[in-house]
Write an enzyme that holds these catalytic residues in place. Structure first.
Site, PDB file in Angstrom:
ATOM      1  N   GLY A 265       0.612 -63.852  43.094  1.00 52.89           N
ATOM      2  CA  GLY A 265      -0.468 -63.874  44.071  1.00 52.89           C
ATOM      3  C   GLY A 265      -0.193 -64.797  45.249  1.00 52.89           C
ATOM      4  O   GLY A 265      -1.106 -65.269  45.915  1.00 52.89           O
TER       5      GLY A 265
ATOM      6  N   GLY B 134       4.640 -60.018  48.654  1.00 52.19           N
ATOM      7  CA  GLY B 134       4.784 -58.700  49.281  1.00 52.19           C
ATOM      8  C   GLY B 134       4.636 -58.779  50.800  1.00 52.19           C
ATOM      9  O   GLY B 134       5.407 -58.156  51.539  1.00 52.19           O
TER      10      GLY B 134
ATOM     11  N   ASP C 222       9.201 -64.576  33.631  1.00 53.08           N
ATOM     12  CA  ASP C 222       8.434 -63.615  32.832  1.00 53.08           C
ATOM     13  C   ASP C 222       9.397 -62.834  31.933  1.00 53.08           C
ATOM     14  O   ASP C 222      10.465 -62.422  32.391  1.00 53.08           O
ATOM     15  CB  ASP C 222       7.742 -62.552  33.720  1.00 53.08           C
ATOM     16  CG  ASP C 222       6.734 -63.151  34.675  1.00 53.08           C
ATOM     17  OD1 ASP C 222       6.364 -64.315  34.482  1.00 53.08           O
ATOM     18  OD2 ASP C 222       6.333 -62.436  35.621  1.00 53.08           O
TER      19      ASP C 222
ATOM     20  N   LYS D 281       7.831 -80.340  43.573  1.00 59.67           N
ATOM     21  CA  LYS D 281       8.281 -80.250  42.168  1.00 59.67           C
ATOM     22  C   LYS D 281       8.197 -78.820  41.600  1.00 59.67           C
ATOM     23  O   LYS D 281       9.167 -78.364  40.984  1.00 59.67           O
ATOM     24  CB  LYS D 281       7.468 -81.238  41.306  1.00 59.67           C
ATOM     25  CG  LYS D 281       8.024 -81.448  39.915  1.00 59.67           C
ATOM     26  CD  LYS D 281       9.354 -82.180  39.884  1.00 59.67           C
ATOM     27  CE  LYS D 281       9.178 -83.678  39.756  1.00 59.67           C
ATOM     28  NZ  LYS D 281      10.323 -84.464  40.217  1.00 59.67           N
TER      29      LYS D 281
ATOM     30  N   GLN E 127      11.169 -77.003  42.742  1.00 61.29           N
ATOM     31  CA  GLN E 127      12.406 -77.436  42.066  1.00 61.29           C
ATOM     32  C   GLN E 127      12.526 -76.791  40.688  1.00 61.29           C
ATOM     33  O   GLN E 127      13.592 -76.308  40.309  1.00 61.29           O
ATOM     34  CB  GLN E 127      12.400 -78.959  41.895  1.00 61.29           C
ATOM     35  CG  GLN E 127      12.443 -79.722  43.213  1.00 61.29           C
ATOM     36  CD  GLN E 127      12.307 -81.218  42.966  1.00 61.29           C
ATOM     37  OE1 GLN E 127      12.821 -81.762  41.987  1.00 61.29           O
ATOM     38  NE2 GLN E 127      11.592 -81.901  43.846  1.00 61.29           N
TER      39      GLN E 127
ATOM     40  N   CYS F  40     -13.017 -39.248  50.468  1.00 57.98           N
ATOM     41  CA  CYS F  40     -12.776 -38.664  49.151  1.00 57.98           C
ATOM     42  C   CYS F  40     -14.077 -38.602  48.334  1.00 57.98           C
ATOM     43  O   CYS F  40     -14.881 -37.716  48.582  1.00 57.98           O
ATOM     44  CB  CYS F  40     -11.663 -39.401  48.434  1.00 57.98           C
ATOM     45  SG  CYS F  40     -10.849 -38.316  47.252  1.00 57.98           S
TER      46      CYS F  40
ATOM     47  N   HIS G 290      -7.441 -39.064  52.129  1.00 58.83           N
ATOM     48  CA  HIS G 290      -7.508 -40.508  52.388  1.00 58.83           C
ATOM     49  C   HIS G 290      -6.715 -40.836  53.655  1.00 58.83           C
ATOM     50  O   HIS G 290      -5.534 -41.195  53.559  1.00 58.83           O
ATOM     51  CB  HIS G 290      -6.891 -41.286  51.221  1.00 58.83           C
ATOM     52  CG  HIS G 290      -7.661 -41.225  49.950  1.00 58.83           C
ATOM     53  ND1 HIS G 290      -8.671 -42.106  49.661  1.00 58.83           N
ATOM     54  CD2 HIS G 290      -7.568 -40.387  48.890  1.00 58.83           C
ATOM     55  CE1 HIS G 290      -9.166 -41.825  48.462  1.00 58.83           C
ATOM     56  NE2 HIS G 290      -8.519 -40.781  47.982  1.00 58.83           N
TER      57      HIS G 290
ATOM     58  N   GLU H  50      -6.657 -43.376  55.391  1.00 58.78           N
ATOM     59  CA  GLU H  50      -6.223 -44.782  55.473  1.00 58.78           C
ATOM     60  C   GLU H  50      -4.772 -44.980  55.061  1.00 58.78           C
ATOM     61  O   GLU H  50      -4.117 -45.914  55.516  1.00 58.78           O
ATOM     62  CB  GLU H  50      -7.128 -45.689  54.619  1.00 58.78           C
ATOM     63  CG  GLU H  50      -7.246 -45.345  53.142  1.00 58.78           C
ATOM     64  CD  GLU H  50      -8.330 -44.306  52.844  1.00 58.78           C
ATOM     65  OE1 GLU H  50      -8.810 -43.671  53.797  1.00 58.78           O
ATOM     66  OE2 GLU H  50      -8.670 -44.133  51.661  1.00 58.78           O
TER      67      GLU H  50
HETATM   68  N1  GLN Z   1     -13.468 -38.749  41.706  1.00 57.28           N
HETATM   69  C1  GLN Z   1     -13.279 -37.803  42.757  1.00 57.28           C
HETATM   70  C2  GLN Z   1     -12.264 -36.749  42.382  1.00 57.28           C
HETATM   71  O1  GLN Z   1     -11.466 -36.966  41.502  1.00 57.28           O
HETATM   72  C3  GLN Z   1     -12.874 -38.504  44.041  1.00 57.28           C
HETATM   73  C4  GLN Z   1     -11.527 -39.152  43.966  1.00 57.28           C
HETATM   74  C5  GLN Z   1     -11.320 -40.229  45.008  1.00 57.28           C
HETATM   75  O2  GLN Z   1     -12.256 -40.690  45.638  1.00 57.28           O
HETATM   76  N2  GLN Z   1     -10.074 -40.646  45.179  1.00 57.28           N
HETATM   77  O3  GLN Z   1     -12.213 -35.703  42.978  1.00 57.28           O
END
Ligand code: GLN
Length: 532
Positions: free
Chosen positions: A19, A23, A158, A199, A202, A382, A504, A506
């Protein structure tokens, strides 16, 4: 190096704790090289046993990022795509699950010709092959990467990451000296007196050494910048010049991190170490990500999880659109199960993100109704798209028990995709990744995208029930984009901005190329601004 093709590896490991923003640091390293004209790609190693992030709970693990090829991957790949302005594919996210599955499949086929199959060399060889394959993959324009970032998830020490660290140790001897550099990202905490403590660094360098790994560069994450004194101390204990100790203090905006690394002289250290030509960086990207804000809007996001990491791509897409419009986008997170309806009038826009399952859906449907009736700019994504259909069916079409097949009993205006019939596995089985979308003329969708054919990324199992499309349209809902007979966008005339997508958008938004629906939404929020 003119005209020559080459492939150099920048390995990024993390120490002290997870965290730390490893990335973002790695993506920023990539950006400063990209600004110098190098083609940069990235590989993220996640040492967990899951094949991919598809079945992981976002509340625990953060957003599941979706790639063009449908890969459901770690959210760091989203950062790589945004910082490097590239599109990656599933092989760029390597997990223990994927590696072991491949090796075990080979064993069953008899590929190992009777050998005893072991972690070293079989698993480590497979890891190296996976890294190489991803690094050498061409970008869609046929260009190959000059530099591949390889981020090893987790923290050195890890148990799960051991085979990966062993593989990258072996890699150093297998590639020319100037083609490999290891950056170790660590925490430099402050004590109660406000002194920076070296530390933990190190110790973490010691842990690396025990594995035969040597850090060429240390990036120290701290709240305040690390000064020369602390750098000299780290240099003395960790066998590297003080110029290779880079300060990465917490930046107010992630897109500011490359600039901080630039100021620290990291580009110089890297280009020298990797024997790369020193080039003058292009500053276009910096100009875009630091554009001044002259406006501010507040968007209410009604969601099930109060954790911002779950919606990181949405948050970034709003930021990209905001920057392009010189508008700072403030986000108010509203818990779908608890918010008060009267709160909704305090926002310049309302956004309903994607999601699964029935928890919180009634609150989201109420918020959609409020946005529709009060003409507040609305963006649905979605599940947000599907719930807009349900809201319209209930309150305009007059089907009071309208719902989605996913949610249980009622009239299913949202139904299971026919190809999902009989699918029982959860991992990698949704309608995933890029699908072409056809936009209808004279619609908001067309105005936003300016095109009639687009491609966007998907992740869903349900769709608008074909039996209700006509009825919904007759009641005034406009389906403005489709994929064959599948509804992809909806909008309302007689509303300043009511837009929802089955996909989506985004995931394809970049700081330099904001996503059209987000751009339109933020613009509408600015025009309809109610907040001070
Ligand atoms: N749950 C809804 C579906 O599977 C919408 C999926 C989502 O929002 N990514 O169609």
């Amino acid at each position: 190096m003119n005209g020559e093709t080459f492939l150099k590896y920048i390995i990024i490991t993390g120490g002290v704790m997870s965290g730390l923003g490893k990335g973002i640091t790695a993506a920023s390293v990539g950006r400063i090289l990209k600004n110098r004209g190098y083609n940069v790609t990235a590989v993220k190693i996640d040492p967990y046993l899951n094949i991919d992030a598809g079945t992981m709970n976002p509340a625990q693990h953060g957003e599941v990022f979706v790639l063009k090829d449908g890969g459901e991957v770690d959210l760091d790949l989203g950062n790589y795509e945004r910082f490097l302005d590239i599109e990656l594919t599933s092989p760029h996210n390597i997990t223990t699950g994927k590696v072991y599955r491949t090796v075990i499949e080979k064993e069953r086929r008899g590929d190992f010709l009777g050998e005893t199959v072991q972690i070293i060399p079989h698993i480590t060889d497979q890891i190296k092959a996976c890294i190489r394959q991803a690094a050498e993959e061409e970008f869609p324009d046929g260009i190959k990467a000059d530099i591949c970032l390889v981020e090893v998830g987790g923290t050195v020490g890890d148990i799960e990451s051991m085979p990966f660290l062993e593989a990258i140790r072996q890699m150093r001897a297998e590639v020319p000296e100037h083609d490999y550099v290891l950056i170790h990202v660590t925490l430099i905490p402050e004590d109660t007196m406000g002194d920076l403590k070296t530390k933990p660094t190190q110790h973490s360098i010691k842990a690396l050494r025990e594995l035969g790994l040597y850090a060429d560069i240390i990036v120290g994450r701290s709240e305040r910048p690390i000064g020369a004194h602390t750098k000299r101390k780290i240099s003395a204990f960790c066998d590297l010049p003080a110029s290779s100790v880079i300060s990465a203090a917490t930046a107010p905006d992630i897109y500011g991190v490359p600039m901080e690394l630039e100021k620290e002289g990291l580009a110089d250290v890297l280009t020298t170490r990797l024997n790369l030509e020193k080039r003058v960086p292009d500053t276009e990207w910096y100009r875009v990500v630091t554009r001044e804000y002259t406006n501010r809007v507040t968007v209410g996001i009604v969601s099930k999880y109060g954790i911002e990491d779950v919606y990181i791509s949405i948050k970034e897409a709003l930021k990209h659109a905001g920057r392009a419009l010189s508008t700072e986008v403030k986000i108010a997170w509203l818990d779908a199960e608890r918010y008060e309806k009267c709160q909704l009038k305090d926002y310049d826009g309302i956004l309903i993100p994607g999601g699964f399952g029935r928890r919180g859906i009634e609150g989201k449907i109420e918020a959609i109704r409020f946005a529709r009736e009060n003409k507040i700019p609305f963006l649905g994504l979605c599940l947000g798209f599907q719930l807009s259909v349900i809201e319209y069916a209930r309150n305009v079409l007059g089907v009071p028990d309208a719902t989605s097949e996913e949610m249980g009993e009622g009239t299913h205006v949202i139904a299971l995709l026919p190809e999902q019939e009989g699918v029982t596995d959860l991992g990698g089985t949704m309608r995933l990744g890029d699908y072409p979308v056809e936009i209808r003329n004279n619609t908001l969708a067309k105005k936003l995208y300016g095109l009639t054919q687009i491609t966007e990324r998907h992740r869903h199992r349900y769709e608008v029930n074909p039996r209700f499309i006509r009825k919904l349209e007759e009641a005034g809902l406009v389906f403005s984009a489709i994929n064959k007979n599948r509804m992809e966008c909806l909008e309302l005339n007689s509303h300043p901005f009511f837009f929802a997508t089955q996909f989506h958008p985004e995931f394809r938004s970049r700081p330099t190329r904001p996503s059209p629906p987000y751009l339109g939404f933020v613009e509408a929020c600015r025009i309809n601004k109610r907040t001070p």
